[in-house]
Design a protein around this motif. Structure first.
Motif, short mmCIF file in Angstrom:
data_model
loop_
_atom_site.label_atom_id
_atom_site.label_comp_id
_atom_site.label_asym_id
_atom_site.label_seq_id
_atom_site.Cartn_x
_atom_site.Cartn_y
_atom_site.Cartn_z
N GLY A 267 113.21 -9.09 -52.66
CA GLY A 267 114.38 -8.23 -52.73
C GLY A 267 114.65 -7.41 -51.48
N TYR A 268 113.98 -7.69 -50.38
CA TYR A 268 114.22 -6.95 -49.14
C TYR A 268 115.57 -7.35 -48.55
N SER A 269 116.23 -6.43 -47.87
CA SER A 269 117.51 -6.73 -47.22
C SER A 269 117.25 -7.49 -45.92
N VAL A 270 118.34 -8.03 -45.36
CA VAL A 270 118.23 -8.80 -44.11
C VAL A 270 117.74 -7.90 -42.97
N ASN A 271 118.24 -6.66 -42.92
CA ASN A 271 117.79 -5.74 -41.88
C ASN A 271 116.29 -5.45 -41.98
N GLU A 272 115.80 -5.22 -43.19
CA GLU A 272 114.37 -4.95 -43.37
C GLU A 272 113.53 -6.17 -43.02
N ILE A 273 113.99 -7.34 -43.41
CA ILE A 273 113.26 -8.57 -43.09
C ILE A 273 113.23 -8.78 -41.57
N ALA A 274 114.35 -8.49 -40.91
CA ALA A 274 114.42 -8.67 -39.46
C ALA A 274 113.43 -7.74 -38.76
N LYS A 275 113.34 -6.50 -39.25
CA LYS A 275 112.39 -5.55 -38.65
C LYS A 275 110.96 -6.01 -38.86
N ARG A 276 110.63 -6.46 -40.06
CA ARG A 276 109.25 -6.86 -40.35
C ARG A 276 108.85 -8.15 -39.64
N SER A 277 109.80 -9.04 -39.43
CA SER A 277 109.46 -10.32 -38.80
C SER A 277 109.72 -10.33 -37.30
N SER A 278 110.24 -9.22 -36.75
CA SER A 278 110.56 -9.10 -35.31
C SER A 278 111.56 -10.15 -34.86
N LEU A 279 112.54 -10.41 -35.70
CA LEU A 279 113.60 -11.34 -35.36
C LEU A 279 114.93 -10.61 -35.42
N ALA A 280 115.96 -11.24 -34.88
CA ALA A 280 117.31 -10.69 -34.97
C ALA A 280 117.87 -10.99 -36.36
N ASN A 281 118.86 -10.20 -36.77
CA ASN A 281 119.48 -10.41 -38.08
C ASN A 281 120.07 -11.81 -38.19
N ASP A 282 120.69 -12.29 -37.10
CA ASP A 282 121.28 -13.62 -37.10
C ASP A 282 120.24 -14.70 -37.35
N GLN A 283 119.07 -14.55 -36.76
CA GLN A 283 118.00 -15.54 -36.95
C GLN A 283 117.52 -15.54 -38.39
N VAL A 284 117.40 -14.35 -38.98
CA VAL A 284 116.96 -14.27 -40.37
C VAL A 284 117.99 -14.94 -41.27
N LEU A 285 119.26 -14.68 -41.02
CA LEU A 285 120.31 -15.32 -41.81
C LEU A 285 120.29 -16.83 -41.67
N GLU A 286 120.07 -17.32 -40.43
CA GLU A 286 119.99 -18.76 -40.20
C GLU A 286 118.85 -19.39 -40.99
N VAL A 287 117.70 -18.71 -40.97
CA VAL A 287 116.54 -19.24 -41.70
C VAL A 287 116.83 -19.28 -43.19
N LEU A 288 117.40 -18.21 -43.72
CA LEU A 288 117.69 -18.16 -45.16
C LEU A 288 118.71 -19.22 -45.56
N LYS A 289 119.73 -19.40 -44.72
CA LYS A 289 120.75 -20.42 -45.04
C LYS A 289 120.16 -21.81 -44.92
N SER A 290 119.29 -22.05 -43.94
CA SER A 290 118.71 -23.38 -43.76
C SER A 290 117.78 -23.76 -44.90
N ARG A 291 117.22 -22.76 -45.56
CA ARG A 291 116.29 -23.01 -46.68
C ARG A 291 116.98 -22.89 -48.04
N GLY A 292 118.28 -22.68 -48.02
CA GLY A 292 119.04 -22.68 -49.27
C GLY A 292 119.00 -21.38 -50.04
N ALA A 293 118.58 -20.33 -49.43
CA ALA A 293 118.53 -19.04 -50.12
C ALA A 293 119.92 -18.41 -50.11
N THR A 294 120.27 -17.74 -51.19
CA THR A 294 121.56 -17.07 -51.25
C THR A 294 121.43 -15.70 -50.64
N VAL A 295 122.39 -15.36 -49.79
CA VAL A 295 122.32 -14.09 -49.07
C VAL A 295 123.28 -13.10 -49.68
#
Length: 118
Positions: free
Chosen positions: A90-118
């Motif tokens: 249930g973490y938001s994209v911003n929180e995930i980006a901070k924890r994984s040291s990635l940009a928000n766009d990269q996190v969104l790309e990963v989630l979309k590529s794996r079929g997760a709903t954003v």
């Protein structure tokens, strides 16, 4: 003549000649010292020039890096699993980006590529 007298005369002549020819080595010592000092100065000047060139090159590299866009590197599978796990919790994209040291766009790309709903 006696051999001891001849050897004594040769020894005295050698001692007298050593006084005249022995002082020429001090001139060589001064020359070597002067060369050593000048070599030291030249080495220091070269080091200063080298530092200046290195700084110019670093300035050039930083301006090139600023003008060229950075391409996204592929995201490692472990990071992808972490992103999916955090999204499932249930973490938001911003929180995930901070924890994984990635940009928000990269996190969104990963989630979309794996079929997760954003």
């Amino acid at each position: 003549m006696d051999i001891t007298l001849i050897l004594l005369i040769i020894g005295l002549i050698s001692i007298i000649l050593s006084f005249f020819f022995g002082k020429s080595s001090s001139g060589h010592e001064e020359d070597i010292e002067n060369i050593s000092i000048s070599l030291h100065h030249e080495t220091n000047q070269l080091k200063k020039r080298l530092r200046a060139v290195e700084e110019e090159l670093m300035i050039g590299v930083s301006t090139i890096a600023k003008t060229q866009p950075v391409k996204n590197k592929p995201v490692h599978e472990i990071i992808i699993n972490q992103i999916l796990s955090l999204h499932a919790q249930g973490y938001s994209v911003n929180e995930i980006a901070k924890r994984s040291s990635l940009a928000n766009d990269q996190v969104l790309e990963v989630l979309k590529s794996r079929g997760a709903t954003v």
